[in-house]
Motif scaffolding. Structure first.
Motif, short mmCIF file in Angstrom:
data_model
loop_
_atom_site.label_atom_id
_atom_site.label_comp_id
_atom_site.label_asym_id
_atom_site.label_seq_id
_atom_site.Cartn_x
_atom_site.Cartn_y
_atom_site.Cartn_z
N GLY A 266 27.50 -10.03 47.23
CA GLY A 266 28.08 -11.30 46.85
C GLY A 266 28.43 -12.12 48.08
N ILE A 267 28.58 -13.41 47.88
CA ILE A 267 29.00 -14.27 48.98
C ILE A 267 30.52 -14.32 49.08
CG2 ILE A 267 26.89 -15.64 49.08
CD1 ILE A 267 28.42 -17.79 47.43
N HIS B 235 24.94 -20.55 46.49
CA HIS B 235 24.70 -19.33 47.26
C HIS B 235 23.82 -19.63 48.47
CE1 HIS B 235 25.25 -17.22 43.17
NE2 HIS B 235 26.41 -17.45 43.74
N SER C 241 22.54 -10.91 40.89
CA SER C 241 21.94 -10.17 41.99
C SER C 241 21.74 -8.69 41.69
CB SER C 241 22.72 -10.38 43.28
OG SER C 241 24.04 -9.93 43.16
N GLY D 289 21.13 -12.51 46.20
CA GLY D 289 22.23 -13.45 46.08
C GLY D 289 23.57 -13.13 45.52
N ASN D 290 24.04 -13.16 44.38
CA ASN D 290 25.48 -13.03 44.09
C ASN D 290 25.74 -12.63 42.65
OD1 ASN D 290 28.19 -13.11 44.78
ND2 ASN D 290 28.41 -15.25 44.32
N ALA E 35 18.59 -16.23 47.52
CA ALA E 35 19.74 -16.90 46.90
C ALA E 35 19.41 -17.17 45.44
CB ALA E 35 20.04 -18.21 47.62
#
Length: 167
Positions: free
Chosen positions: A36-37, A87, A11, A6-7, A82
């Motif tokens: 990352g998103i 996310h 993450s 996820g981010n 996520a």
């Protein structure tokens, strides 16, 4: 199997924790990465507080460099993890809408924590908040949340890769 976590701060911790658990379990044909998103942290090293928690458990993450997930990278992924609901929503929006296109499984990281998932089965209750704005205690709590989910992640990986290997 390729897994992406996820981010932001969480993450890389999850990436290195899962990577270590896979190695310790003798599962070698799984690739894991964190992205990352958004590209807000792109090019940055792991947060020193996250690195310190990992190092305290014998995991070296000094080679981590943050990068954003590009939609085309989803094609090769089997599982997206996520870390929180934002996310999850962002990752869900990036998935192909064509039902015939291959899509990675999208799960909340803590959905693999069997104790939590039994009492909080909704994704909205399975988030790992971003420790970035906190202190070392927040990163330790993040470690604990990810750590509790890792046995479930390993079970998932085994179930989805072992049959393909003929084992």
């Amino acid at each position: 199997m390729t897994v992406s976590t996820g981010n932001i701060c969480r993450s890389p911790m999850a990436e290195f924790m899962i990577r270590t658990a896979l190695k310790d379990a003798g599962i070698t044909d799984v690739s894991i990465e964190s992205t990352g998103i958004s590209d807000g942290e792109a090019g940055q090293p792991i947060d020193p507080r996250a690195a310190a928690i990992l190092q305290s458990h014998g995991i070296n993450a000094e080679d981590h460099v943050a990068r954003a997930l590009e939609p085309e990278a989803l094609e090769g992924l089997d599982l997206l993890l996520a870390m929180d609901l934002d996310h999850h929503a962002a990752l869900s929006a990036m998935l192909p809408t064509d039902e015939s296109a291959p899509r990675p499984a999208l799960r909340m990281m803590r959905s693999f924590d069997t104790v939590l998932a039994a009492s909080a089965p909704a994704p909205a209750d399975q988030g790992i908040y971003d420790p970035w704005f906190g202190d070392s205690a927040d990163f330790r709590l993040c470690w604990q949340m990810v750590h509790a989910a890792i046995p479930g992640v390993l079970d998932y990986v085994r179930a989805h890769t072992m049959p393909q290997r003929g084992n």
